[in-house]
Design a protein around this motif. Structure first.
Motif, PDB file in Angstrom:
ATOM      1  N   ALA A  16       0.830  -1.204   0.000  1.00  0.00           N
ATOM      2  CA  ALA A  16       0.000   0.000   0.000  1.00  0.00           C
ATOM      3  C   ALA A  16       0.866   1.255   0.000  1.00  0.00           C
ATOM      4  CB  ALA A  16      -0.938  -0.011   1.200  1.00  0.00           C
ATOM      5  N   ARG A  17       1.918   1.258   0.796  1.00  0.00           N
ATOM      6  CA  ARG A  17       2.802   2.430   0.828  1.00  0.00           C
ATOM      7  C   ARG A  17       3.488   2.633  -0.516  1.00  0.00           C
ATOM      8  NH1 ARG A  17       2.418   6.741   2.011  1.00  0.00           N
ATOM      9  NH2 ARG A  17       2.161   6.417   4.239  1.00  0.00           N
ATOM     10  N   GLU A  18       3.894   1.544  -1.138  1.00  0.00           N
ATOM     11  CA  GLU A  18       4.547   1.656  -2.443  1.00  0.00           C
ATOM     12  C   GLU A  18       3.603   2.261  -3.471  1.00  0.00           C
ATOM     13  OE1 GLU A  18       6.779  -1.182  -5.776  1.00  0.00           O
ATOM     14  OE2 GLU A  18       6.156  -2.019  -3.836  1.00  0.00           O
ATOM     15  N   ILE A  19       2.338   1.850  -3.446  1.00  0.00           N
ATOM     16  CA  ILE A  19       1.361   2.357  -4.413  1.00  0.00           C
ATOM     17  C   ILE A  19       0.984   3.793  -4.108  1.00  0.00           C
ATOM     18  CG2 ILE A  19      -1.011   2.106  -5.255  1.00  0.00           C
ATOM     19  CD1 ILE A  19      -0.676  -0.934  -4.877  1.00  0.00           C
ATOM     20  N   LEU A  20       0.771   4.110  -2.840  1.00  0.00           N
ATOM     21  CA  LEU A  20       0.337   5.453  -2.458  1.00  0.00           C
ATOM     22  C   LEU A  20       1.433   6.497  -2.628  1.00  0.00           C
ATOM     23  CD1 LEU A  20      -1.664   4.634   0.804  1.00  0.00           C
ATOM     24  CD2 LEU A  20      -2.626   5.422  -1.372  1.00  0.00           C
ATOM     25  N   GLY A  21       2.683   6.056  -2.540  1.00  0.00           N
ATOM     26  CA  GLY A  21       3.781   7.002  -2.605  1.00  0.00           C
ATOM     27  C   GLY A  21       4.167   7.485  -1.217  1.00  0.00           C
ATOM     28  N   PRO A  22       5.210   8.289  -1.128  1.00  0.00           N
ATOM     29  CA  PRO A  22       5.783   8.651   0.170  1.00  0.00           C
ATOM     30  C   PRO A  22       4.987   9.668   0.979  1.00  0.00           C
ATOM     31  CG  PRO A  22       6.964   9.766  -1.582  1.00  0.00           C
ATOM     32  CD  PRO A  22       6.009   8.821  -2.255  1.00  0.00           C
ATOM     33  N   ASP A  23       4.105  10.429   0.355  1.00  0.00           N
ATOM     34  CA  ASP A  23       3.489  11.550   1.056  1.00  0.00           C
ATOM     35  C   ASP A  23       2.045  11.333   1.490  1.00  0.00           C
ATOM     36  OD1 ASP A  23       5.831  13.098   0.753  1.00  0.00           O
ATOM     37  OD2 ASP A  23       5.244  13.635  -1.282  1.00  0.00           O
ATOM     38  N   ALA A  24       1.377  10.333   0.955  1.00  0.00           N
ATOM     39  CA  ALA A  24      -0.035  10.130   1.280  1.00  0.00           C
ATOM     40  C   ALA A  24      -0.190   9.573   2.689  1.00  0.00           C
ATOM     41  CB  ALA A  24      -0.670   9.180   0.267  1.00  0.00           C
ATOM     42  N   PHE A  25      -1.337   9.858   3.294  1.00  0.00           N
ATOM     43  CA  PHE A  25      -1.674   9.292   4.603  1.00  0.00           C
ATOM     44  C   PHE A  25      -2.010   7.819   4.441  1.00  0.00           C
ATOM     45  CE2 PHE A  25      -4.901   7.991   7.645  1.00  0.00           C
ATOM     46  CZ  PHE A  25      -4.371   8.388   8.852  1.00  0.00           C
ATOM     47  N   LEU A  26      -1.492   6.992   5.345  1.00  0.00           N
ATOM     48  CA  LEU A  26      -1.837   5.575   5.372  1.00  0.00           C
ATOM     49  C   LEU A  26      -2.167   5.185   6.799  1.00  0.00           C
ATOM     50  CD1 LEU A  26      -2.118   2.755   4.167  1.00  0.00           C
ATOM     51  CD2 LEU A  26       0.363   2.457   4.423  1.00  0.00           C
ATOM     52  N   GLY A  27      -3.435   4.869   7.054  1.00  0.00           N
ATOM     53  CA  GLY A  27      -3.871   4.468   8.392  1.00  0.00           C
ATOM     54  C   GLY A  27      -4.192   2.982   8.393  1.00  0.00           C
ATOM     55  N   VAL A  28      -3.563   2.250   9.289  1.00  0.00           N
ATOM     56  CA  VAL A  28      -3.764   0.806   9.371  1.00  0.00           C
ATOM     57  C   VAL A  28      -4.343   0.455  10.734  1.00  0.00           C
ATOM     58  CG1 VAL A  28      -2.670  -1.466   9.223  1.00  0.00           C
ATOM     59  CG2 VAL A  28      -1.758   0.443   7.873  1.00  0.00           C
ATOM     60  N   GLU A  29      -5.521  -0.151  10.745  1.00  0.00           N
ATOM     61  CA  GLU A  29      -6.114  -0.603  12.011  1.00  0.00           C
ATOM     62  C   GLU A  29      -5.784  -2.075  12.209  1.00  0.00           C
ATOM     63  OE1 GLU A  29      -9.979   0.497  13.237  1.00  0.00           O
ATOM     64  OE2 GLU A  29     -10.118   2.148  11.806  1.00  0.00           O
ATOM     65  N   HIS A  30      -5.410  -2.410  13.441  1.00  0.00           N
ATOM     66  CA  HIS A  30      -5.017  -3.783  13.719  1.00  0.00           C
ATOM     67  C   HIS A  30      -5.555  -4.214  15.074  1.00  0.00           C
ATOM     68  CE1 HIS A  30      -2.246  -6.932  12.163  1.00  0.00           C
ATOM     69  NE2 HIS A  30      -2.449  -7.406  13.388  1.00  0.00           N
ATOM     70  N   ALA A  31      -6.106  -5.427  15.130  1.00  0.00           N
ATOM     71  CA  ALA A  31      -6.634  -5.957  16.387  1.00  0.00           C
ATOM     72  C   ALA A  31      -5.511  -6.510  17.244  1.00  0.00           C
ATOM     73  CB  ALA A  31      -7.657  -7.055  16.102  1.00  0.00           C
ATOM     74  N   VAL A  32      -5.585  -6.271  18.558  1.00  0.00           N
ATOM     75  CA  VAL A  32      -4.642  -6.865  19.499  1.00  0.00           C
ATOM     76  C   VAL A  32      -5.433  -7.543  20.613  1.00  0.00           C
ATOM     77  CG1 VAL A  32      -2.883  -5.119  19.004  1.00  0.00           C
ATOM     78  CG2 VAL A  32      -4.424  -4.796  20.947  1.00  0.00           C
ATOM     79  N   LEU A  33      -4.826  -8.564  21.198  1.00  0.00           N
ATOM     80  CA  LEU A  33      -5.496  -9.354  22.222  1.00  0.00           C
ATOM     81  C   LEU A  33      -4.530  -9.614  23.373  1.00  0.00           C
ATOM     82  CD1 LEU A  33      -7.829 -11.202  23.228  1.00  0.00           C
ATOM     83  CD2 LEU A  33      -6.819 -13.030  21.845  1.00  0.00           C
ATOM     84  N   PHE A  34      -4.913  -9.227  24.580  1.00  0.00           N
ATOM     85  CA  PHE A  34      -4.085  -9.444  25.754  1.00  0.00           C
ATOM     86  C   PHE A  34      -4.326 -10.852  26.304  1.00  0.00           C
ATOM     87  CE2 PHE A  34      -2.427  -5.355  25.739  1.00  0.00           C
ATOM     88  CZ  PHE A  34      -3.423  -4.425  25.502  1.00  0.00           C
ATOM     89  N   GLU A  35      -3.656 -11.793  25.682  1.00  0.00           N
ATOM     90  CA  GLU A  35      -3.746 -13.194  26.097  1.00  0.00           C
ATOM     91  C   GLU A  35      -2.482 -13.898  25.644  1.00  0.00           C
ATOM     92  OE1 GLU A  35      -4.161 -16.215  27.766  1.00  0.00           O
ATOM     93  OE2 GLU A  35      -6.135 -15.249  27.923  1.00  0.00           O
ATOM     94  N   SER A  36      -1.766 -14.508  26.578  1.00  0.00           N
ATOM     95  CA  SER A  36      -0.484 -15.128  26.259  1.00  0.00           C
ATOM     96  C   SER A  36      -0.581 -16.617  25.972  1.00  0.00           C
ATOM     97  CB  SER A  36       0.512 -14.896  27.409  1.00  0.00           C
ATOM     98  OG  SER A  36       0.777 -13.513  27.560  1.00  0.00           O
ATOM     99  N   ASP A  37      -1.682 -17.256  26.341  1.00  0.00           N
ATOM    100  CA  ASP A  37      -1.848 -18.670  26.054  1.00  0.00           C
ATOM    101  C   ASP A  37      -2.231 -18.835  24.579  1.00  0.00           C
ATOM    102  OD1 ASP A  37      -3.852 -21.108  25.735  1.00  0.00           O
ATOM    103  OD2 ASP A  37      -2.535 -21.561  27.427  1.00  0.00           O
ATOM    104  N   PRO A  38      -1.412 -19.529  23.780  1.00  0.00           N
ATOM    105  CA  PRO A  38      -1.684 -19.617  22.337  1.00  0.00           C
ATOM    106  C   PRO A  38      -3.057 -20.177  21.997  1.00  0.00           C
ATOM    107  CG  PRO A  38       0.530 -20.406  22.827  1.00  0.00           C
ATOM    108  CD  PRO A  38      -0.159 -20.221  24.148  1.00  0.00           C
ATOM    109  N   ASP A  39      -3.475 -21.242  22.672  1.00  0.00           N
ATOM    110  CA  ASP A  39      -4.766 -21.854  22.354  1.00  0.00           C
ATOM    111  C   ASP A  39      -5.916 -20.911  22.671  1.00  0.00           C
ATOM    112  OD1 ASP A  39      -3.527 -24.160  21.487  1.00  0.00           O
ATOM    113  OD2 ASP A  39      -3.654 -25.153  23.438  1.00  0.00           O
ATOM    114  N   LYS A  40      -5.862 -20.288  23.837  1.00  0.00           N
ATOM    115  CA  LYS A  40      -6.922 -19.351  24.217  1.00  0.00           C
ATOM    116  C   LYS A  40      -6.934 -18.141  23.293  1.00  0.00           C
ATOM    117  CE  LYS A  40      -6.982 -20.533  29.169  1.00  0.00           C
ATOM    118  NZ  LYS A  40      -6.754 -20.001  30.541  1.00  0.00           N
ATOM    119  N   ALA A  41      -5.736 -17.610  23.005  1.00  0.00           N
ATOM    120  CA  ALA A  41      -5.646 -16.418  22.162  1.00  0.00           C
ATOM    121  C   ALA A  41      -6.215 -16.680  20.779  1.00  0.00           C
ATOM    122  CB  ALA A  41      -4.195 -15.958  22.070  1.00  0.00           C
TER     123      ALA A  41
END
Length: 223
Positions: free
Chosen positions: A76-101
């Motif tokens: 996306a950054r390569e296509i948009l070029g160096p000056d355009a705004f790029l906002g990326v939303e990402h989910a995070v989860l506070f859980e360290s057990d792999p199966d539960k997470a």
């Protein structure tokens, strides 16, 4: 800032690129007796595919993405070029057990792994039909960062992994500190509770392209 994009309810036969282009044309052609705002309205587009990202580059101030992997952010950054705004939303989860997470993450991703336009997006991102249908560990781990706070802080969706000019030195403090602030802000003060999900948004603002090698230099709080 005005955000524009398609949802999943467009009518049969709708061509998204043509429809969005026509919509932007109509917006630009509108005449109004009202005075223009002192600060011009910036508009961004929800864009994933190369052609829609190109449209965002040509007709808006940038793009916003959601549920994408690190490789997509670089593209996306390569296509948009160096000056355009790029906002990326990402989910995070506070859980360290792999199966539960992964169980919680799969529940969160279920609706996206079963909607046609998201399935098409995941195919473009390089996931197989089996990975999408079953919610494989790889796609889950790529789309939901899980673990304790320190682990999550080290996983911003930035392909440079701190190697670019702007992610070194003082930039390291901005990058890690910004992620930590964003995560803690969504945790509503104090230590994040295990099993709690949050969305954090990374942005690479106009005027700083991280030397062209880092699409995600700074992280900003999303309230």
């Amino acid at each position: 800032m005005l955000g524009l994009g398609f949802g999943g309810g467009q009518g049969p036969g709708t061509k998204r690129l043509a429809a969005m282009t026509a919509y932007l044309d109509e917006m630009d052609a509108v005449e109004t007796p009202n005075p223009l705002p002192k600060t011009p309205m910036r508009r961004i587009m929800a864009a994933y595919g190369p052609k829609m990202l190109e449209l965002a580059r040509e007709r808006t101030a940038g793009a916003q993405t959601y549920h994408v992997n690190v490789a997509h952010t670089a593209q996306a950054r390569e296509i948009l070029g160096p000056d355009a705004f790029l906002g990326v939303e990402h989910a995070v989860l506070f859980e360290s057990d792999p199966d539960k997470a992964r169980a919680v993450a799969r529940e969160h991703l279920n609706i996206y792994l079963n909607s046609p336009y998201n399935i098409a997006k995941f195919r473009r991102l390089g996931y197989s039909e089996e990975e999408i249908a079953g919610g494989s560990d790889r796609i889950v781990d790529d789309l939901v960062f899980w673990g304790d706070l320190d682990t999550i802080v080290e996983k911003p969706p930035c392909p440079c992994r701190g190697r670019s000019r702007s992610c070194r030195g003082a930039g390291d403090r901005d990058r890690a500190g910004g992620v930590r602030d964003a995560v803690l802000a969504h945790a509503r003060r104090g230590t994040p509770a295990p099993g709690r999900q949050h969305l954090i948004r990374g942005s690479c603002g106009s005027g700083d392209s991280c030397g062209g090698s880092c699409p995600m230099r700074t992280w900003r709080r999303r309230r």
